[in-house]
Enzyme design. Structure first.
Site, PDB file in Angstrom:
ATOM      1  CG  HIS A 125      -1.942   0.989   1.370  1.00 48.31           C
ATOM      2  ND1 HIS A 125      -1.678   2.314   1.663  1.00 48.31           N
ATOM      3  CD2 HIS A 125      -3.283   0.893   1.241  1.00 48.31           C
ATOM      4  CE1 HIS A 125      -2.823   2.981   1.715  1.00 48.31           C
ATOM      5  NE2 HIS A 125      -3.820   2.142   1.453  1.00 48.31           N
ATOM      6  CG  ASP A 127       0.511  -2.181   5.890  1.00 48.62           C
ATOM      7  OD1 ASP A 127      -0.407  -2.272   6.738  1.00 48.62           O
ATOM      8  OD2 ASP A 127       0.358  -1.629   4.788  1.00 48.62           O
ATOM      9  CD  GLN A 159      -6.806  -4.770   4.142  1.00 46.64           C
ATOM     10  OE1 GLN A 159      -7.792  -5.446   4.455  1.00 46.64           O
ATOM     11  NE2 GLN A 159      -6.920  -3.508   3.757  1.00 46.64           N
ATOM     12  CE  LYS A 202      -7.303  -0.476   6.129  1.00 51.17           C
ATOM     13  NZ  LYS A 202      -8.075   0.265   5.148  1.00 51.17           N
ATOM     14  CB  CYS A 261      -3.655   3.318  -1.602  1.00 52.40           C
ATOM     15  SG  CYS A 261      -4.872   4.605  -1.366  1.00 52.40           S
TER      16      CYS A 261
END
Lengths: 172, 415
Positions: free
Chosen positions: B128, B204, B207, B230, B372
């Site tokens: 991302h 990261d 998700q 999220k 993104c």
């Protein structure tokens, strides 16, 4: 699917499937400007040939959704051979149809010019022709940027062409 | 946590008021955009309202009772977050504005102090922008190199040259699950390779944490970033977890109130972690909401959440392929076990923006665009995709509605 037919008129799909004036022009003499819609990734490249006060030829390259591609295709048909002043009027009329009123196009403070205060033709008197088919886009506000991408890119290309024409070297 | 029972999606859905109250009384809301931001259960909304109505005050330093109570709620939330991801110490949980700020914190604070000419940071092509641009901004200042782990056409990382890419690298900063492809990289072997090369590891995990059981100790990373919104929590709060010794050695990120021990005309002394990295009034109510979201997910059981999503992703891959055939490309790994429930769709002849517009007419919410991740879009050779993403409130009926809408879109644009 009520509403979708307003957005995707047959003439729009026709221009999407069979885009007019697609391709490139040799630079120079053509002016080339790239436009981006950072929200959806649409990219468009506008090439214009000019003779000092009109667009003599135009090509479109790039990728995008049906609205951005059809708007670009219709735009090329509408502006080829037209004077900068006519294109400015047409652009303002098109943006007015998209509910956008920008001061950079001859108005003041973001409003349309007062009737008679400018030489340009009032937006509601400009004939948009096929471009009228894009009127339904207004009901889908996130798509307005798709419809105006080619026009904003064209305006930049013409600005650059005029700036170059104003330079001492002159042009063809 | 280890029950084998499947998720009761109807009961879960009933906890989310938006499915009863939103937009179109004629058609149910088919919400398939949780990878962008999830919906919020009543428990989270009520926890935040209750906090505002009974306990709200600024945290720290207040001596009156609700100020103390608010501080206790926030610090309790820090322990809740730490427990949820297996962090050894609550002070290792830094509350940020979002995951983007957490990644910028690592790049700016750790990277600013430790990277220079001759150094390298290793990313993947499926990051991302939040895990690309902060490093690029810093690289322009510090003159270090950015190296890229390639993505194969099947959506997996090409790790054949990983050791060479890691040679001399100071940091490997990678996604734990692609927000476009759903790909879950082989984190264990990648992190071991980074360790062997002497590189630190940032994940990261935006998700990942909302969808899989997460244990920072067994992952063996150094920094992990994720966002609250999220994972059923509110916007405005993200989390950086980092190892104590690293966080303690790093300079502050943002300066201001709350992060100092002392300030004079000559300079300042930074406070200990986590305060050192939490300048200014934090998103107190959002942190309370995030803790409520974590308690909700804990109640469901993250093992069960993961099993549900693997099963639903398998159903989606199968159903969409059956219904749309060759006309539909689903980017990313074909094995549900290697991926999360993120389906990037490409319907031949229909631009993702147009596709998403038609889907909206069916009240099916997906997201068109580059997500993104423009470097990945270039690798895939597409300008955009239409992304459908699954979560705890989705079931097979949502997938069926998506398939119906895709078929309809295909007919509408047929040429």
């Amino acid at each position: 699917m009520s509403g979708l037919e307003d957005l995707y008129r047959e003439i729009i799909l026709d221009h999407y499937r069979t885009p007019r004036n697609r391709g490139k022009l040799e630079t120079p003499p053509a002016h080339k400007v790239e436009g981006f819609n950072p929200l959806c990734g649409d990219e468009i490249t506008v090439y214009v040939d000019t003779d000092g006060d009109r667009v003599t030829d135009v090509r479109i390259d790039g990728q995008g959704c049906s609205i951005s591609q059809a708007s670009a295709s219709m735009m090329t048909n509408a502006i080829k051979g037209r004077s900068f002043a006519e294109i400015s009027d047409l652009t303002r009329a098109f943006k007015s149809m998209m509910s956008i009123h920008e001061n950079e196009l001859g108005g003041d403070d973001g409003r349309e010019p007062e009737p008679g205060s400018e030489e340009s033709v009032p937006a509601d008197e400009v004939k948009l022709g096929d471009l009228e088919a894009l009127r339904g886009v207004v009901k889908f506000p996130v798509r307005i940027k798709c419809a105006t991408l080619a026009w904003n890119t064209l305006a930049q290309a013409i600005d650059e062409a005029r700036a170059d024409d104003g330079a001492p070297t002159g042009s063809s | 946590m280890t029950t084998t029972a499947e998720l009761d999606v109807a009961a879960v859905k009933a906890d989310f008021p938006i499915f009863d109250r939103c937009c179109d009384p004629e058609r149910p809301l088919v919400f398939l955009d949780s990878a962008a931001s999830s919906q919020k259960p009543r428990q989270v909304i009520e926890a935040m309202s209750e906090f505002y109505e009974t306990t709200y005050a600024n945290v720290h330093r207040g001596v009156y009772r609700i100020a103390e109570a608010a501080t206790n709620r926030m610090e309790g939330a820090r322990r809740t977050v730490a427990g949820f991801i297996g962090a050894p110490r609550p002070e290792e949980i830094i509350f940020t504005k979002n995951a983007t700020e957490a990644l910028n914190l690592v790049a700016r604070s750790w990277g600013g102090a430790n990277l220079g000419p001759g150094d390298a940071v290793v990313l993947t092509q499926m990051e991302h922008h939040a895990n690309i641009v902060p490093w690029q901004i810093l690289a322009a200042e510090k003159g270090f190199e950015i190296r890229w782990i390639p993505v194969r056409p099947d959506g997996h990382l090409d790790l054949s040259n990983l050791d060479r890419l890691l040679d001399g690298a100071a940091m490997m900063s990678v996604t734990a699950m692609s927000n476009v492809l759903g790909t879950i990289p082989p984190l264990g072997s990648m992190i071991a390779a980074a360790r062997a090369a002497g590189a630190l590891v940032t994940l990261d995990a935006c998700q990942y944490v909302p969808h899989l059981p997460t244990d920072v100790s067994s992952l063996d990373a150094d920094f992990i970033a994720f966002s609250g919104h999220k994972m059923l929590g509110p916007t405005g709060v993200g989390v950086l977890w980092g190892r104590t010794e690293l966080l303690e050695a790093m300079p502050p990120f943002l300066g201001g109130g709350g992060m100092i021990l002392d300030v004079t005309q000559e300079g300042f002394r930074a406070d200990a972690i986590p305060a050192k990295f939490e300048a200014g009034t934090p998103p107190i109510t959002e942190i309370v909401g995030l803790a409520a979201a974590i308690e909700y997910l804990d109640g469901l059981g993250m093992d069960r959440v993961r099993r549900h999503e693997v099963s639903l992703t398998a159903y989606a891959l199968r159903t969409l392929t059956e219904r749309l055939g060759d006309r539909l490309t689903i980017h990313g790994p074909s094995e549900p076990a290697d991926r999360g429930g993120v389906l990037s769709l490409d319907l031949a002849g229909v631009h993702p923006h147009d596709l998403s517009q038609v889907l909206d007419q069916h009240n099916v919410c997906v997201r068109p665009g580059h997500h993104c991740a423009k470097p990945l879009m270039r690798v895939l050779g597409v300008g955009a995709t239409a992304r459908a993403s699954l979560y705890v409130y989705n079931d097979e009926s949502d997938v069926d509605a998506l398939a119906d809408a895709l078929v309809d879109a295909g007919e509408f644009f047929a040429f």
